[in-house]
Design a protein around this motif. Structure first.
Motif, short mmCIF file in Angstrom:
data_model
loop_
_atom_site.label_atom_id
_atom_site.label_comp_id
_atom_site.label_asym_id
_atom_site.label_seq_id
_atom_site.Cartn_x
_atom_site.Cartn_y
_atom_site.Cartn_z
N GLU A 1 9.55 36.29 17.94
CA GLU A 1 10.16 35.73 19.15
C GLU A 1 11.68 35.86 19.16
OE1 GLU A 1 8.23 34.55 21.69
OE2 GLU A 1 6.59 35.31 20.43
N GLY A 2 12.24 36.46 18.11
CA GLY A 2 13.68 36.61 18.05
C GLY A 2 14.29 35.73 16.98
N PRO A 3 15.61 35.49 17.09
CA PRO A 3 16.30 34.72 16.05
C PRO A 3 15.94 33.23 16.08
CG PRO A 3 17.86 35.43 17.74
CD PRO A 3 16.54 36.01 18.09
N SER A 4 15.95 32.64 14.90
CA SER A 4 15.73 31.21 14.74
C SER A 4 16.88 30.66 13.90
CB SER A 4 14.39 30.97 14.05
OG SER A 4 14.17 29.60 13.86
N LEU A 5 17.39 29.47 14.27
CA LEU A 5 18.56 28.89 13.62
C LEU A 5 18.18 27.70 12.76
CD1 LEU A 5 20.87 28.82 16.78
CD2 LEU A 5 20.55 30.69 15.14
N SER A 6 18.86 27.55 11.63
CA SER A 6 18.60 26.41 10.75
C SER A 6 19.02 25.10 11.41
CB SER A 6 19.32 26.58 9.41
OG SER A 6 20.72 26.69 9.61
N GLN A 7 19.99 25.15 12.30
CA GLN A 7 20.37 23.99 13.10
C GLN A 7 21.08 24.49 14.34
OE1 GLN A 7 23.03 22.49 9.79
NE2 GLN A 7 24.05 21.59 11.55
N THR B 1 17.37 38.25 5.87
CA THR B 1 17.17 39.17 4.75
C THR B 1 16.09 40.21 5.04
OG1 THR B 1 15.57 37.66 3.76
CG2 THR B 1 17.87 37.46 3.04
N ASP B 2 15.38 40.06 6.13
CA ASP B 2 14.24 40.94 6.39
C ASP B 2 14.44 41.85 7.60
OD1 ASP B 2 14.25 38.85 8.15
OD2 ASP B 2 12.12 38.41 7.99
N VAL B 3 15.67 42.33 7.81
CA VAL B 3 15.92 43.25 8.91
C VAL B 3 16.47 44.56 8.36
CG1 VAL B 3 16.34 41.45 10.62
CG2 VAL B 3 18.25 42.35 9.32
N GLU B 4 16.24 45.61 9.10
CA GLU B 4 16.75 46.92 8.70
C GLU B 4 18.09 47.17 9.37
OE1 GLU B 4 13.88 49.96 9.38
OE2 GLU B 4 12.28 48.81 8.45
N ASN B 5 18.84 48.13 8.83
CA ASN B 5 20.13 48.47 9.40
C ASN B 5 19.99 48.73 10.90
OD1 ASN B 5 22.73 48.50 8.54
ND2 ASN B 5 22.75 50.65 7.94
N GLU B 6 20.97 48.30 11.66
CA GLU B 6 21.02 48.42 13.11
C GLU B 6 19.94 47.62 13.82
OE1 GLU B 6 21.55 52.42 14.47
OE2 GLU B 6 22.92 52.87 12.84
N ALA B 7 19.24 46.73 13.10
CA ALA B 7 18.26 45.84 13.72
C ALA B 7 18.65 44.40 13.40
CB ALA B 7 16.86 46.16 13.21
N ASP C 1 19.43 39.08 18.86
CA ASP C 1 18.93 40.18 18.04
C ASP C 1 19.18 41.48 18.78
OD1 ASP C 1 16.91 40.38 19.97
OD2 ASP C 1 15.35 39.60 18.65
N SER C 2 18.69 42.58 18.23
CA SER C 2 18.96 43.89 18.84
C SER C 2 17.78 44.41 19.65
CB SER C 2 19.35 44.89 17.75
OG SER C 2 18.31 44.98 16.79
N ALA C 3 16.86 43.52 20.03
CA ALA C 3 15.72 43.93 20.87
C ALA C 3 16.22 44.31 22.26
CB ALA C 3 14.70 42.80 20.96
N GLU C 4 15.39 45.01 23.00
CA GLU C 4 15.70 45.35 24.39
C GLU C 4 14.68 44.69 25.30
OE1 GLU C 4 18.16 46.84 25.98
OE2 GLU C 4 19.21 47.09 24.08
N PRO C 5 15.03 43.71 26.09
CA PRO C 5 16.31 43.01 26.12
C PRO C 5 16.46 42.10 24.90
CG PRO C 5 14.78 41.92 27.59
CD PRO C 5 14.07 43.13 27.04
#
Length: 161
Positions: free
Chosen positions: A47-53, A72-78, A146-150
């Motif tokens: 669902e995209g980014p999640s924040l600790s707070q 820690t689990d994303v690839e370069n440019e992602a 994140d770098s998803a479209e959109p």
């Protein structure tokens, strides 16, 4: 003898009060000494980014080190992007640091009040941090995309009292 004991007790009380005051950031007083650490850990899921707070409460004039812990689990440019333009316009930036996830090495940029616009995390587990003094009270929104479209977005706010 009683006067000496009274004087010693008074001095110890003054030291205790002074120590307690130094342990907290006080609104309106420019902080000194080491900055107080504040951390935002970002993870990325379907669902995209999640924040600790999503909320940070800071004292006007305090001294803080904002630690952005990247996924820690994303690839370069992602990776993700952290944006807080209103906050950056109302703080005095001291130091920006970028850390290598595989070592204790760090690169420091001594900003002397200059601003930056965003922090992008690309790659595995990089982290960035910046030390600053909040110079104006207010509520300042921030977003992480994140770098998803959109792009997917998570948001929060920094409240300077």
């Amino acid at each position: 003898m009683n006067r000496t004991a009274f004087a010693i007790a008074g001095a110890m009380t003054c030291l205790a009060v002074a120590s307690a005051a130094l342990a907290q950031q006080q609104s309106g007083a420019v902080g000194s000494g080491p900055p107080e650490d504040v951390s935002l850990e970002v993870t990325v899921g379907p669902e995209g980014p999640s924040l600790s707070q999503s909320e940070f409460r800071l004292a006007h004039g305090g001294y803080y080190r904002f630690n952005l812990v990247c996924p820690t689990d994303v690839e370069n440019e992602a990776g993700i992007s952290f944006h807080a333009p209103e906050l950056m316009e109302n703080v005095h930036i001291r130091i920006v640091s970028v850390a290598d996830p595989d070592s204790d090495d760090e690169i420091n940029f001594h900003m002397q009040g200059l601003n930056f616009r965003s922090i992008d995390c690309e790659g595995l587990g990089a982290s960035a941090r910046f030390s600053f003094h909040p110079m104006r009270a207010g509520t300042y929104p921030f977003t992480v995309t994140d770098s998803a479209e959109p792009p997917n977005e998570a948001s929060g706010e920094v409240i300077v009292e």
